[in-house]
Structures are given as C-alpha cells and as structure tokens.
Design a protein around this motif. Structure first.
Motif, PDB file in Angstrom:
ATOM      1  N   ALA A   8       6.496   0.250   3.228  1.00 21.12           N
ATOM      2  CA  ALA A   8       5.729  -0.941   2.852  1.00 21.12           C
ATOM      3  C   ALA A   8       4.925  -0.721   1.583  1.00 21.12           C
ATOM      4  N   LEU A   9       4.529   0.520   1.328  1.00 23.49           N
ATOM      5  CA  LEU A   9       3.770   0.799   0.106  1.00 23.49           C
ATOM      6  C   LEU A   9       4.616   0.556  -1.130  1.00 23.49           C
ATOM      7  N   ASP A  10       5.870   0.985  -1.086  1.00 25.33           N
ATOM      8  CA  ASP A  10       6.747   0.756  -2.234  1.00 25.33           C
ATOM      9  C   ASP A  10       7.161  -0.709  -2.329  1.00 25.33           C
ATOM     10  N   ALA A  28       0.280  -3.978   2.129  1.00 27.31           N
ATOM     11  CA  ALA A  28       0.852  -3.200   3.229  1.00 27.31           C
ATOM     12  C   ALA A  28      -0.126  -3.123   4.390  1.00 27.31           C
ATOM     13  N   VAL A  29      -1.417  -2.923   4.096  1.00 29.93           N
ATOM     14  CA  VAL A  29      -2.420  -2.903   5.161  1.00 29.93           C
ATOM     15  C   VAL A  29      -2.528  -4.285   5.800  1.00 29.93           C
ATOM     16  N   GLU A  60      -2.587   6.479  -2.230  1.00 28.07           N
ATOM     17  CA  GLU A  60      -2.076   5.324  -1.487  1.00 28.07           C
ATOM     18  C   GLU A  60      -1.668   5.718  -0.073  1.00 28.07           C
ATOM     19  N   VAL A  61      -0.938   6.811   0.060  1.00 26.12           N
ATOM     20  CA  VAL A  61      -0.490   7.235   1.386  1.00 26.12           C
ATOM     21  C   VAL A  61      -1.688   7.565   2.269  1.00 26.12           C
ATOM     22  N   ALA A  62      -2.651   8.340   1.717  1.00 27.11           N
ATOM     23  CA  ALA A  62      -3.807   8.725   2.526  1.00 27.11           C
ATOM     24  C   ALA A  62      -4.609   7.499   2.955  1.00 27.11           C
ATOM     25  N   ALA A  63      -4.853   6.562   2.017  1.00 24.22           N
ATOM     26  CA  ALA A  63      -5.629   5.360   2.358  1.00 24.22           C
ATOM     27  C   ALA A  63      -4.894   4.525   3.413  1.00 24.22           C
ATOM     28  N   TYR A  64      -3.581   4.380   3.274  1.00 21.12           N
ATOM     29  CA  TYR A  64      -2.811   3.592   4.249  1.00 21.12           C
ATOM     30  C   TYR A  64      -2.857   4.252   5.625  1.00 21.12           C
ATOM     31  N   ARG A  65      -2.664   5.582   5.671  1.00 18.21           N
ATOM     32  CA  ARG A  65      -2.672   6.265   6.960  1.00 18.21           C
ATOM     33  C   ARG A  65      -4.052   6.187   7.619  1.00 18.21           C
TER      34      ARG A  65
END
Length: 676
Positions: A543-545, A552-553, A583-588
C-alpha cells in the motif's frame, strides 16, 4: 579520583649520612678550588682524569643515598654493596683532589707531614679505575649479570693490587711535585720486581674494563623494555668512552677523541643517575643540587684557569673573586633548568600540562588506528608510569592498556555530559611514593579529552556491533526468503507445471476431468500468489508504493471501521517525500497502535496525526479508551516493544503515554536524514 594500594618512603636514617657526605664533598671541593686558585696551582684535570673526580665526588654519594633511602623488604641485599661502593668511590674521588692540593701547598709552605701526604697522593688514585670497573659489573643489581663475569671482579681487585705495588715503591721524586717530594719508601730493588707487575696490571685493567662493557651489553640484551630504558644512556656513554681509547692522540682526530673522552667521563655519573631514576628510585632535588654543585664547581675552575692563562700568576685573588661572581650569577638560571630537566626525567611532562594536552590531541587526531592505544601511550610517557589502562563502563577487561598491571594505582573517572563512560587507571611510578599534587592535576586535565576519546571509542564499538547485527539480520532475512521460496513457492510452481501436463494429457479423452484439474491448478496458483503477496508485504507493505504513507494508513483505518466499532480519523500536514525506511516504520507503528486500540483499550474513537517537527516525522496515535493499567510501566508488551525497536533503529524514539483527556497516546519521532 580513587587510589589503590598503600606505600610510604622508607627513611633509613643511615642513608642520610650519604647525603651529608655528598654535601661535605661538594664544600670540600669548593674550598680546594679556592685554595688552588689562591696558590696559583695547576691541576692537570684532563690529562690525569681529575674531571671525573670533580663530578663523581659529590654525585656518587647522592646515588648511594638514592639506593639506601629506597631500600625495602623486596630489595636484593646485593644492592647494599653497590650503594656502599658508590659512597666509597665518591669519598675516594674527593680525597684524591684534597690530598693533591694539601701536598702541593704543604710542600710549598712547609706544612707538617706534607711529604707523607705526597707519597699517599702518588698511589691514592689506583683504586678509582678498578672500582669503576666493579661498579659497571655490578650495576644495577649489585651482582654480575652472569656467573662467568665474576672473574672480572677479582681481576679488578688484582688490578688495584698491581697498580698500587707499582706506584707506592717507585724511588725518587713524585713527578707531580718535582724535587720537593721524595718517596720515603722508594726502592730500586722493589721497583725492578714491581714494574712488570704494574705493566701486567695495566693490561689486566684493559681486559676487565672490556669485560665490564660486555656485561653491560649482555644485561641490556637480556633485559626487558624497562631494563633497556634504564641502561640505554649509560651504555652509550660507556661505549663512547671505550671508542676514544682506540683513537690516535695527534691531530684533529685526537683532539675530537679527547673532547669525547672528557664528555663521556663527565656523563658517566649522570647516566648512572638516569639509570637509577628510571629504575624506580626518585630523589630528584638531591640529584639537582648534586649536579648543580658539580657544574658550578666546573664553572668556577674554568673562570680561574682562564684568568690565570690570560693574566698570569698575579691574577689569583682577582680570578677567585670573579669566579665567585660568575657562579653566583649562574646559580638561579642553572638550577631552574636543571630542576626542569630532572623533573622531566623522573616525573615526565607533568610540569608542562599544555604540552601533554597538545601531544595527546595530536595523537588522537592523527591516529589511523585505535584511539585509546594512543591515549594510554601518551599518558604513560607523560607520567613515566609503568601501567596505564582505559576501562569502559560495563567491560570486564581494559579497552586499551600499556605495561603490566602494578600497584598502587590511581583511578580517574571519565565522564561526558555528566554520564560516566569509564575510568583511567594509572600506576604510580614508584610503589613507595604517591603521585603528587602536580601529577593529580595533570590527570584531571587529561581526563577531559580522554573521556571524549573513550566515548568515541564506545560509540565506534557500538556502531560496529550494530553493523554486525544488521549484517546478521540481513542474512537471516535472506535465508528466510530463500527458505520460503524454496520450500513453498518453488514446489507449488512445480506442482502447477505437473498439473498442467496432466490436464493436457487428459483433455483429449476426458474434457471434464481436465476442467476439474485446471480448476485445482487455478486454486494452487492463487495460493502461491498469496504466498508471494505475504513475502512482498513482509519486505514492504504494498500500500505504501501504491498509495503513499498517509493514504495507506487511511486505507487500514477504513478496514478497521468496517470490521469494528472504532472510528479512526487520520490527518497530516503536507508531508514531504519521506525515506523508505521512515515510511515503513511510521506505517508499522501506526497500524500496530491502532490494532492495540481495538484489542486492549475498548475505545470508540482514535486519532492519527502526522507532521514534520524539528527535522523529525512526529506520529501521534490517541484513543479514548480505558488507558494504561494503574501501576503498569509504559511501553511493555510485545507490540509496544516492537514499536520502540522500529523507532530506535532509525535513531528515533517511541513512547506510550497517558492521553491528555484519558485513554492512551503513542508518540513516535523518526529523524528525517537529509529531508527538507
């Protein structure tokens, strides 16, 4: 600053007798010089080797005092005889000049027993050279380095006996005093017997002297770094003196050889003092005053001799007065320079902390390898310490050290911004003497840059460990992906290929069975696609890409609203392009926090807010649930720990706090490296 071990300077009262002898020798030599100048006597200092008497007279008793004063239970008893040999040679060297002066003045003015004193003067010099040979053979332990060299000690004794016999019974006049001094015990018959003995004694003296030089070389060669540092300058002085014995006496080479011989002779007592100081004996002020007395005496004699050479015998009283004035003018600056030199020799660079700090900074900046190795080397050199170590907090072994552990030692804490990062351990130069105020002040000054170096070394070590962890994690992740592909997707695709072959074979004779087989193959392919999506999702959420961080959030929040009664609001102010890791860390973190709200908070509303604050992406997830349990520490649990670890990997932070209006707040800050 802490200390370890105890020690005191043993003050054996009989050792001070040697100091008194040194002072008396210096005063007697000064008086002798005054009498010599007043009487216009000529002392052949260089030709007869009297220069060593001037230096050794007050210096050798001081060296005896160094050894006797520092003697303790662990000192070998053989060193006592070396100390007494020092004392005896000092008295003997002074006595030869005193006897010469009394005999010369007494024969001129008819003093009592002047003729007998002149006879004593004719042979009193004979023990000096053999005694110096024994001194070199015994130094610094009071015994020979190996048993085969013991013959040389007895050879030196035999040399003294032969020289004495060939000198004491020579008939006729004493060549130092002319017709006024007849040998009262001279005998032509005894001379014919003792002359060959004297010649043999001179040859034997050369042999035992070379043996003494060889023993010094062997002692230096077999010794450790401390022994070599102790004997280096003494060995150089002795080797220079030995080389001058084989140079021709005429011409320029002869003149240079004479100068080198005199210089090496003068340096012999000085290098002996250096060796004793470096071996752990410390009596620098006494050494300073001994050298000062010797140098001023030489200056006095030089002025008197120069005046007499220029103005003749009538310049005697005036020359003595001028020499006294020159000596008085030289006292203060010469003493100051000597004190600095001896302090540097005995204590290192403690008197010039700026030079030590400059050298330390230069070594730290220019070091291509281990910073702490340069640090301990600089401190050991500056303080003449046998052992220096830097110990980092939490380590059981020193991070860097030089020398072998020794007691007593001083430990200086190393702190950076109020946080202790380790300590500097420095062993004292001498177990019997504590560091002084100047030493401790220098250690305090050095502690600041050393603490920074230790902190840098600790950070470098942690960085290396982090790099190793990253490499291990990367390889483990690669192994997991390889295993999933090999054990899951690979066999599934192989099964699909086999199924397609089976369907093709079945299709001509049973189309219905082929259709059923193709349906099964489709299901297997869809399952494999699910595995591929799972692998891709584990690497980076798709979803990030596809959407970007904020959408995505929002998509994840929409799915929660469909499945749960939780109302989620997502907002963010104009986020710049973000690094993939952020981005990955914030999404997780955001999805984990929202999942925790559903599972644990029993809340009905949650808010997700993102924004860039102070070079960091700040993510805040709040809810109106029951909040943290009373008494429970914040940030516990697997999910909360995972969020904190994700933030820490990027150099950020993640905290779980009570909400401002109840509920819970998860606040994460992720640095944006290079993002504007």
């Amino acid at each position: 600053m802490s200390r370890n071990g105890t020690g005191s300077s043993p003050a054996a009262t009989w050792a001070w007798a040697a100091v008194v002898v040194a002072i008396v020798d210096a005063l007697v030599l000064v008086v002798t010089a005054l009498v010599t100048a007043t009487e216009s006597l000529s002392t052949p200092i260089i030709a007869d080797g009297a220069v060593v008497n001037l230096v050794a007279g007050p210096t050798f008793p001081l060296l005896a005092a160094l050894m006797l004063r520092s003697r303790d239970a662990g000192t070998p008893r053989t060193q006592d005889r070396l100390a007494w040999l020092f004392l005896g040679l000092g008295v003997l060297c002074t006595g030869t000049l005193v006897v010469f002066t009394y005999a010369a003045v007494g024969l001129r003015h008819g003093f009592p027993v002047a003729s007998g004193v002149a006879w004593v003067e004719s042979w009193l010099w004979t023990p000096v050279a053999p005694g110096l040979v024994v001194l070199l053979l015994w130094f610094p332990t009071g015994d020979v380095v190996r048993r085969p060299f013991r013959w040389a000690v007895w050879g030196a004794v035999a040399t003294f006996a032969g020289l004495w016999l060939s000198s004491a019974f020579v008939p006729g006049t004493n060549p130092d005093f002319g017709r006024r001094a007849q040998n009262p015990v001279g005998s032509a018959a005894l001379q014919r017997v003792f002359d060959p003995i004297g010649s043999a004694a001179h040859v034997l003296l050369a042999v035992v002297f070379l043996a003494a030089v060889a023993s010094l070389i062997v002692r230096y060669w077999r010794g450790d770094a401390r022994v070599r540092d102790q004997l280096r300058w003494l060995l150089i002085a002795v080797l220079v003196f030995t080389a001058t014995l084989f140079l021709p006496e005429a011409g320029v080479v002869g003149a240079l050889g004479t100068v080198a011989n005199v210089l090496a002779t003068v340096l012999l007592p000085v290098t002996l003092a250096v060796a004793l100081t470096r071996s752990g004996y410390a009596l620098p002020r006494v050494l300073v005053y001994g050298l000062l007395s010797t140098l001023l005496l030489l200056a006095y004699l030089a002025v008197v001799a120069g005046a007499q050479a220029a103005f003749g015998a009538g310049a005697g009283p005036a020359a003595a007065l001028v020499a006294a004035g020159v000596v008085a003018v030289l006292v203060a600056p010469v003493r100051a320079r000597l004190q600095r030199g001896v302090d540097r020799l005995a204590y290192g660079e403690r008197g010039d902390p700026y030079a030590v700090l400059t050298d330390l900074g230069r070594r730290i900046v220019g070091s291509p390898d281990d910073l702490l190795a340069e640090v301990v080397g600089t401190v050991a050199s500056a303080l003449r310490s046998p052992y220096v170590a830097v110990e980092l907090t939490g380590d059981t072994e020193p991070a860097a050290r030089t020398g072998e552990p020794a007691e007593p030692w001083v430990a200086v804490p190393l702190s950076v911004r109020g946080q202790e990062v380790g300590r500097l351990v420095v062993a004292q130069r001498d177990p019997r003497e504590h560091f002084g105020v100047r030493d401790l002040r220098l250690l305090d000054e050095l502690a600041r840059p050393i603490a920074v170096a230790a902190h840098a070394a600790e950070l470098t070590r942690d960085l290396q460990r982090s790099l190793e962890s990253l490499v291990l994690a990367r390889e483990e992740e690669r192994r997991r992906i390889r295993r999933d592909l090999h054990d899951g997707l690979g066999p599934a695709l192989a099964g699909v290929a086999f199924g397609i072959d089976a369907a093709r074979n079945t299709l001509p004779r049973d189309p219905a069975a082929a259709d059923r087989a193709l349906a099964e193959i489709k299901a297997e392919v869809q399952a494999s696609l699910g595995d591929v999506r799972r692998l891709v999702y584990d690497l980076r959420p798709p979803a990030l890409d596809r959407l970007g961080l904020l959408p995505a959030v929002e998509e994840y929040a929409a799915r929660l609203r469909e499945r749960t009664p939780l109302e989620v609001t997502v907002s963010g102010a104009d986020l710049p392009p973000l690094p993939a890791a952020v981005e990955v860390a914030a999404y997780r973190i955001a999805t984990e926090a929202l999942t925790n709200v559903v599972r644990h908070s029993a809340g009905t509303r949650s808010t997700v807010v993102m924004g860039v604050v102070g070079g960091c992406l700040r993510l805040t997830v709040t809810d109106d649930g029951r909040g943290l349990p009373v008494g429970a520490p914040a940030g516990t649990g697997v999910g909360m720990t995972a969020m904190a670890e994700r933030a820490a990997e990027l150099g950020g932070s993640c905290a779980v706090l009570p909400g401002a209006e109840g509920g819970t707040a998860v606040v994460a800050e992720l640095p944006l490296r290079g993002v504007r």
